[in-house]
Design a protein around this motif. Structure first.
Motif, PDB file in Angstrom:
ATOM      1  N   UNK A  34       0.822  -1.207   0.000  1.00 32.51           N
ATOM      2  CA  UNK A  34       0.000   0.000   0.000  1.00 32.51           C
ATOM      3  C   UNK A  34       0.856   1.257   0.000  1.00 32.51           C
ATOM      4  N   UNK A  35       1.993   1.215   0.683  1.00 32.47           N
ATOM      5  CA  UNK A  35       2.903   2.365   0.656  1.00 32.47           C
ATOM      6  C   UNK A  35       3.420   2.625  -0.754  1.00 32.47           C
ATOM      7  N   UNK A  36       3.745   1.568  -1.483  1.00 34.69           N
ATOM      8  CA  UNK A  36       4.167   1.716  -2.882  1.00 34.69           C
ATOM      9  C   UNK A  36       3.030   2.306  -3.702  1.00 34.69           C
ATOM     10  N   UNK A 190       0.256   7.012   6.167  1.00 36.48           N
ATOM     11  CA  UNK A 190       0.455   5.565   6.174  1.00 36.48           C
ATOM     12  C   UNK A 190       1.904   5.214   6.466  1.00 36.48           C
ATOM     13  N   UNK A 191       2.841   6.087   6.052  1.00 37.06           N
ATOM     14  CA  UNK A 191       4.250   5.867   6.373  1.00 37.06           C
ATOM     15  C   UNK A 191       4.489   5.897   7.871  1.00 37.06           C
ATOM     16  N   UNK A 210       5.786  -8.132  -6.492  1.00 35.11           N
ATOM     17  CA  UNK A 210       4.610  -7.590  -5.831  1.00 35.11           C
ATOM     18  C   UNK A 210       4.607  -6.079  -5.835  1.00 35.11           C
ATOM     19  N   UNK A 211       5.783  -5.467  -5.589  1.00 32.65           N
ATOM     20  CA  UNK A 211       5.876  -4.010  -5.588  1.00 32.65           C
ATOM     21  C   UNK A 211       5.562  -3.439  -6.962  1.00 32.65           C
ATOM     22  N   UNK A 212       5.930  -4.167  -8.014  1.00 32.92           N
ATOM     23  CA  UNK A 212       5.621  -3.714  -9.378  1.00 32.92           C
ATOM     24  C   UNK A 212       4.118  -3.659  -9.601  1.00 32.92           C
ATOM     25  N   UNK A 217      -0.834  -0.337  -9.664  1.00 29.89           N
ATOM     26  CA  UNK A 217      -2.096   0.038  -9.014  1.00 29.89           C
ATOM     27  C   UNK A 217      -2.067   1.506  -8.602  1.00 29.89           C
ATOM     28  N   UNK A 218      -0.875   2.014  -8.231  1.00 24.83           N
ATOM     29  CA  UNK A 218      -0.752   3.430  -7.898  1.00 24.83           C
ATOM     30  C   UNK A 218      -1.006   4.313  -9.107  1.00 24.83           C
ATOM     31  N   UNK A 219      -0.538   3.879 -10.283  1.00 24.30           N
ATOM     32  CA  UNK A 219      -0.788   4.650 -11.505  1.00 24.30           C
ATOM     33  C   UNK A 219      -2.279   4.664 -11.841  1.00 24.30           C
ATOM     34  N   UNK A 220      -2.945   3.517 -11.732  1.00 29.01           N
ATOM     35  CA  UNK A 220      -4.379   3.492 -12.027  1.00 29.01           C
ATOM     36  C   UNK A 220      -5.168   4.249 -10.960  1.00 29.01           C
TER      37      UNK A 220
END
Length: 288
Positions: A34-36, A190-191, A210-212, A217-220
């Motif tokens: 979620x942080x990513x 969240x950090x 997983x981070x990728x 998901x962050x971009x979307x």
């Protein structure tokens, strides 16, 4: 109809984000993922602001509202979601959290003076009913009634978020500036929560993969923020909030393409999606 289209685009990209997250959690823990997600979301929003918005009003006093939004959603709201899942289990917690659009409409009537039509309310109820049917899997009661407060508090926070966004975005030049401020605050919140409460176990070998997925998901999520905040700058909460939360309308087809080995198609899911479609049509009816 333009605002309705924007809200549905926001819902689609949120559904895409959830699809990537469902892939990502197979390789990395949700908290760090979620942080990513939040970091990528904030980064793309600020790139958008500085590349495409002329003279963004960063020092408008109303921007404090977006700071408040970022602290409570997803930060504090996520805490109540996690506690709800811990105390009640995921099915019950998800059902109650997904009631947010109904609270959003109630808040909009009380605090923003909105007057939703009968089809608007029926559409929202149909969408929420579809989402509940999609997430409900049945469970025996092994929890205390007072524990219902956790997911209901999360739902109230999400509902309050939609109303605060509507209140604030009509007072600034570009709604994306508000989205960027809220997303950045959420990332920082969240950090702090991760440093304080998060699991610091070593990352598994699959963490990079997983981070990728979480970065995608962050971009979307960035796209979802752009469309949702813009929609709320143009149309009332009672219309936009249920439509943005109609992501299950898109989750099903996306899952068929990207999560075939994770999700299965069932009659319940088809029926639940049909309820969401009906709700969208009812809400859009008054704008045709």
């Amino acid at each position: 109809m333009f605002a309705i289209s924007l809200a549905l685009f926001g819902s689609f990209w949120f559904a895409a984000s959830m699809t990537f997250i469902n892939r990502g959690v197979l390789s990395i823990d949700y908290f760090r993922g979620l942080l990513v997600n939040l970091g990528a979301n904030a980064l793309f929003l600020w790139l958008y602001v500085f590349l495409f918005i002329d003279k963004p009003d960063l020092w408008n006093p109303v921007n404090v509202t977006f700071l408040v939004i970022g602290v409570f959603v997803p930060g504090v709201a996520r805490y109540f979601i996690f506690k709800g899942m811990e105390r009640l289990g995921a099915p019950i917690s998800s059902c109650l959290t997904n009631s947010g659009p109904l609270f959003a409409i109630a808040f909009a009537i009380l605090f923003l003076g909105e007057h939703p039509t009968a089809t608007n309310v029926l559409g929202a109820v149909s969408i929420v009913g579809g989402i509940v049917a999609l997430s409900w899997k049945g469970t025996a009661k092994t929890w205390r009634t007072r524990d219902l407060a956790f997911p209901l508090t999360a739902a109230l926070l999400f509902a309050g978020r939609d109303n605060l966004v509507r209140f604030a975005v009509v007072q600034i030049h570009s709604p994306v500036v508000g989205a960027a401020i809220a997303a950045t605050t959420a990332f920082l919140t969240m950090g702090v929560m991760y440093v304080t409460l998060g699991n610091k176990n070593p990352l598994p070998p699959s963490a990079k993969k997983g981070a990728t997925y979480f970065a995608f998901s962050g971009f979307t999520n960035f796209l979802s923020y752009v469309f949702t905040y813009t929609a709320l700058s143009l149309e009332r909460v009672s219309i936009v909030s249920p439509l943005v939360n109609a992501s299950s309308l898109f989750v099903l087809p996306l899952a068929l393409f990207f999560l075939r080995d994770v999700e299965t198609l069932t009659p319940r899911k088809i029926g639940a999606t049909a309820l969401v479609v009906l709700g969208v049509l009812l809400i859009a009816w008054e704008k045709w």
